[in-house]
Scaffold this active site. Sequence first.
Site, PDB file in Angstrom:
ATOM      1  N   HIS A  10       0.850  -1.204   0.000  1.00 10.84           N
ATOM      2  CA  HIS A  10       0.000   0.000   0.000  1.00 10.84           C
ATOM      3  C   HIS A  10       0.882   1.249   0.000  1.00 10.84           C
ATOM      4  CE1 HIS A  10      -3.671   2.246   1.635  1.00 10.84           C
ATOM      5  NE2 HIS A  10      -2.686   3.096   1.879  1.00 10.84           N
ATOM      6  N   GLU A  11       1.849   1.312   0.899  1.00  4.63           N
ATOM      7  CA  GLU A  11       2.707   2.508   0.977  1.00  4.63           C
ATOM      8  C   GLU A  11       3.530   2.670  -0.294  1.00  4.63           C
ATOM      9  OE1 GLU A  11       2.115   4.675   3.081  1.00  4.63           O
ATOM     10  OE2 GLU A  11       0.884   3.452   4.395  1.00  4.63           O
TER      11      GLU A  11
ATOM     12  N   HIS B  33      -5.567   7.338  -2.457  1.00  2.16           N
ATOM     13  CA  HIS B  33      -6.520   6.311  -2.025  1.00  2.16           C
ATOM     14  C   HIS B  33      -7.684   6.222  -3.010  1.00  2.16           C
ATOM     15  CE1 HIS B  33      -4.612   7.166   2.029  1.00  2.16           C
ATOM     16  NE2 HIS B  33      -4.321   5.914   1.748  1.00  2.16           N
TER      17      HIS B  33
ATOM     18  N   TYR C  24      -9.926   2.989   1.946  1.00  2.00           N
ATOM     19  CA  TYR C  24     -10.115   3.009   3.396  1.00  2.00           C
ATOM     20  C   TYR C  24     -11.061   1.873   3.793  1.00  2.00           C
ATOM     21  CZ  TYR C  24      -8.540   7.922   4.057  1.00  2.00           C
ATOM     22  OH  TYR C  24      -7.843   9.085   4.135  1.00  2.00           O
TER      23      TYR C  24
ATOM     24  N   HIS D  83       1.525   4.263  -2.967  1.00  6.04           N
ATOM     25  CA  HIS D  83       1.556   5.722  -2.821  1.00  6.04           C
ATOM     26  C   HIS D  83       2.818   6.270  -3.497  1.00  6.04           C
ATOM     27  CE1 HIS D  83      -1.919   6.397  -0.399  1.00  6.04           C
ATOM     28  NE2 HIS D  83      -1.461   5.832   0.707  1.00  6.04           N
TER      29      HIS D  83
END
Lengths: 648, 41
Positions: free
Chosen positions: A91-92, A101, A150, A95
Amino acid sequence: NSIIGDKYRWPLTIPYYLEDDLEINAKGVTLKAFEQYRLKSCIDFKPWSGEANYISVFKGNGCFSSVGNRHVGKQRLSIGANCDRIATIEHEFLHALGFWHEQSRADRDDYVRIMWDRISEGKEHNFNTYDDTTSSSLGVPYDYGSMMHYSKNAFRNGTEPTIVTKIPAFSDVIGQRMEFSDSDLLKLHRLYNCTQGSTFLDSCDFERENICGMIQGQGDKADWVRVASAAGGPDTDYSNLGKCTGSGYFMHFSTGTASTGDTALLESRLLYPKRGYQCLQFFYYNSAGANDTLKIYVREYDEANPSGTLRFIQTIDGSPQELWQLHHVSLDAKTKFRVVFEGTKVGSGPAAGGLSLDDINLSETTCPEFIWRVKNFSDVMDNTPANTPIYSPPFTSKEGYTFQMTLYPSGREGYPGELSAYANLVAREGDTGQIWPCPWKQMTMMLMDQNPHIQKRMSNQRSVTTDPNMKASGSDQFFWDDPRKVGGEVTDTDGSKYFRGPGYGTAVYLTHLRAKSRDFIKGGDAIFLLTMEDVSHLTESQPLPSSPSQTPATPDRCLDVKCENGGICVVDEGGPACRCAVGEDYWYYGDRCQHSRTYWDTTVLALATSLSVLGAMIVITLVSVYCVRRRYKNRSKNHDIIMKNIHA
Amino acid sequence: TPKILDYDVDGGRDLDIFDINEEAGLDLVEGDIVLDERQTR
């Protein structure tokens, strides 16, 4: 959704530096995350060797990253405490690769409803969206299953969800932290123009008649046949388990109809290795005679052997069973090659039956070491009392340490609806040769998503690492000490005894809801893939670029450049440039960061400018009024004269 | 029974990225995004 602008893209091979402060487990999991990127996309990672821009992975206070390549030289990405989960790290890095997101997409409100009154005060900004001039969803539909979404309770102030999906079925889907979804990968591929995973070689579920370019080998006396069922078994394939009429094929070598001594060769298409090691994974159904065999070879091609040379790898130990069995074979092909499956009818056997293959995957990765199959897993989850464990068999690693997995199918006490999973070290009475406490072994527990295609799997995995210095809480004993010392004696199902050390893992490994989704359970069974790897090399610092050829251009070009006020020099578009420090309410600027400014300065400046403009406008207005009045006064004097003349 | 108790790596809580960062006192953009100088301005 992605940040718009080519300047934010990284090169396809991203330099990284794992900082010393990272936990060893986090370092190991980060390397596993890189492997997933290599398998599923064209993004690769390499240790930093002096490139101008690289990602520095460090242990900060939390899990965070910037979005896209910021061209700041050392770009920081934090994997702090509790962030050492593969999906969190992926996930990071998404980014860092340029993704925001999922729910900040411009069209977000078409798909989810944000419950503003349930959001903690001051946290509303987290639910901002970016319009489509700033971000692009790359032509991919809104993805509830994105690992960039989220979860439903993000930033809530009470107990009610802050995000309500417009399709209720997705309520518990959002916020998955298992693996890349298909859409995550599609977007990644579109953003970076990927055409292929860099370590992926081949996958075949035999659903198409071309059988993925596989060929019948020459010189054999029998053939593998593409079928939907076989006399003597299996009745269905493994990909679909016969769920769809008109589909569900596998390859079958009928030993029932073959003559003794007959062989059948099934060869993959030509493959071109890059790494020199591969993992072959496939499902195998053996309904043949007890002595009939399946052997794996590679046919390797080079200039000396343009027709290829057959090299034996191993015989598959899969005794006849009414079951599709999962197998892994490690290969080490370094030149152009094919994988060869050789079935042989060795002796007399049943009149019907044979050897069957399905869901073959070949990738340039290491194979999982151990398989634990839990039969009738739905029943096990539904009927095992809470806080009741089941145990995998003990497995012994290459370094001679034995471990096992403890699974609570109905969760530990207080965790209903969860699978809880722990790793334990194991020792037997006469064991010798190990060092205690066990130093730096990373145990990974993966619940395999049994999708036929390895690139589409969203397996769930957690890793833990044995820290030889870790003390048990409230005790002077080392947690990972000899299980004969810190563990308890248990009796195995076969009556043998061994010692099991304490468990290390999580009560919230996976929810039942997720475990029942996708292909985690197939044919009723769940498959756990377990490994224990030595990660002691990760206790050493990652080498810094040293040799002159590797030395980055940055220091040389920045040698004569002094950035003031905490700024750092980086090479940008071939020349040195200062990146200035910035604080919460101030920043530095200028060629050498020599000037400073605060938000207060800016406000004062803006106010002063406004007042000056206002003052100037008032002066201009007064002057204008004065001039106009004077002109009219003159004109009226002139009119008076004319009037007098007219009357005269 | 092991002499040492089992250990939960995450304290038995299913912490998402945003929960971890909130507990750490971070108030980042969208929970886990760091802005650089240009974006901050």
